[in-house]
Design a protein around this motif. Sequence first.
Motif, short mmCIF file in Angstrom:
data_model
loop_
_atom_site.label_atom_id
_atom_site.label_comp_id
_atom_site.label_asym_id
_atom_site.label_seq_id
_atom_site.Cartn_x
_atom_site.Cartn_y
_atom_site.Cartn_z
N ASN A 108 10.98 120.50 -0.15
CA ASN A 108 9.43 120.43 0.06
C ASN A 108 8.71 120.99 -0.96
O ASN A 108 7.57 120.34 -1.58
CB ASN A 108 9.14 120.88 1.29
CG ASN A 108 9.56 119.80 2.44
OD1 ASN A 108 10.24 118.60 2.18
ND2 ASN A 108 9.86 120.32 3.55
N TRP A 109 8.71 122.13 -1.35
CA TRP A 109 8.02 122.82 -2.32
C TRP A 109 8.24 122.02 -3.82
O TRP A 109 7.31 121.73 -4.68
CB TRP A 109 8.34 124.00 -2.44
CG TRP A 109 7.58 125.03 -3.24
CD1 TRP A 109 6.60 125.51 -2.66
CD2 TRP A 109 7.54 125.32 -4.60
NE1 TRP A 109 5.61 126.39 -3.50
CE2 TRP A 109 6.38 126.17 -4.77
CE3 TRP A 109 8.25 124.96 -5.72
CZ2 TRP A 109 6.07 126.68 -6.19
CZ3 TRP A 109 7.78 125.50 -7.00
CH2 TRP A 109 6.87 126.27 -7.10
N LEU A 110 9.35 121.54 -4.02
CA LEU A 110 9.70 120.67 -5.44
C LEU A 110 9.14 119.64 -5.35
O LEU A 110 8.53 119.27 -6.44
CB LEU A 110 11.16 120.88 -5.61
CG LEU A 110 11.87 121.98 -6.13
CD1 LEU A 110 13.48 121.81 -6.11
CD2 LEU A 110 11.42 122.43 -7.64
N LEU A 155 20.49 115.96 -0.02
CA LEU A 155 20.14 114.50 0.23
C LEU A 155 19.80 114.25 1.66
O LEU A 155 20.20 113.60 2.29
CB LEU A 155 21.14 113.51 -0.28
CG LEU A 155 21.37 113.25 -1.72
CD1 LEU A 155 22.66 112.52 -2.16
CD2 LEU A 155 20.08 112.81 -2.39
N ASN A 156 18.71 114.87 2.07
CA ASN A 156 18.00 114.56 3.41
C ASN A 156 16.87 113.71 3.18
O ASN A 156 16.60 113.04 1.99
CB ASN A 156 17.64 116.00 4.14
CG ASN A 156 16.44 116.82 3.20
OD1 ASN A 156 15.66 116.09 2.45
ND2 ASN A 156 16.25 117.80 3.84
N ASP A 157 16.32 113.23 4.44
CA ASP A 157 15.21 112.33 4.33
C ASP A 157 14.01 112.70 3.34
O ASP A 157 13.52 111.87 2.66
CB ASP A 157 14.68 112.11 5.76
CG ASP A 157 15.59 111.14 6.51
OD1 ASP A 157 16.49 110.54 5.83
OD2 ASP A 157 15.62 111.18 7.73
N ASN A 216 13.07 110.58 0.12
CA ASN A 216 11.60 110.14 0.04
C ASN A 216 11.02 110.49 -1.38
O ASN A 216 10.38 109.73 -2.06
CB ASN A 216 10.60 110.53 0.96
CG ASN A 216 11.17 109.98 2.29
OD1 ASN A 216 11.65 108.97 2.31
ND2 ASN A 216 10.69 110.57 3.42
N ALA A 217 11.22 111.81 -1.65
CA ALA A 217 10.99 112.09 -3.15
C ALA A 217 11.64 111.42 -4.47
O ALA A 217 10.93 111.03 -5.22
CB ALA A 217 11.04 113.76 -3.31
N ALA A 275 18.25 105.22 1.14
CA ALA A 275 18.69 105.34 -0.22
C ALA A 275 19.26 104.11 -0.80
O ALA A 275 18.90 103.79 -1.97
CB ALA A 275 19.88 106.38 -0.39
N THR A 276 19.98 103.20 -0.09
CA THR A 276 20.20 101.96 -0.32
C THR A 276 19.17 101.33 -0.64
O THR A 276 18.96 100.39 -1.63
CB THR A 276 21.27 101.53 0.71
OG1 THR A 276 22.64 102.33 1.08
CG2 THR A 276 21.64 100.01 0.18
#
Length: 187
Positions: free
Chosen positions: A46-48, A71-73, A77-78, A106-107
């Motif tokens: 989140n910080w990155l 590779l979480n949501d 998203n980022a 991701a797909t």
Amino acid sequence: TKYLKRIDTPESTLFIMPSLFDSDEDVRLVAHNILLERKIGATEINWLSQYTDNASSGGKVLLAQQLARLLNDESINALTALTQDSSWSVRLAALKALAQSKKANATSAILKSIVDSDADVRAYSLNALKGREFDDAQAKYLGNLINHSSWGVRCTAARLLAYVLNKDLARNPLTARLAIETDSDVK
């Protein structure tokens, strides 16, 4: 930054992270290599992610590589946002990271890149999509691409429709396009 390598605490990790976006490439690479040895969690991701708008292309490529580690949501998203970057190298790095996940979001992000302006990005997205199964929304998106103005995009969409589980969603746009291509009224 290199002295912080010896101090492995969450605070020192957060302190190193801005160095990924330094104007000096050597500083960015040292920070990146240190961070690769550290555990990265949702807080760090989140910080990155806050830096995606202000970073250089080189910093964003390193950011994509860091985001690929979790590779979480939030990281997907980022990475999805990075697939819209003005730099083809950033878009390609984001696709490479997204390709490591089989999640539907991701797909979907990779799928949208088959119409990218850069040939390397389009080619990588096609390869990343081979063998994946597509849900109904993704199949409809591919079905709409069958009528794209670019012949290459139409061919890519036709190839990918072979992986659609709902065969009616795949067959209908292909049949309609075949009728157009052969200038026939047969349905």
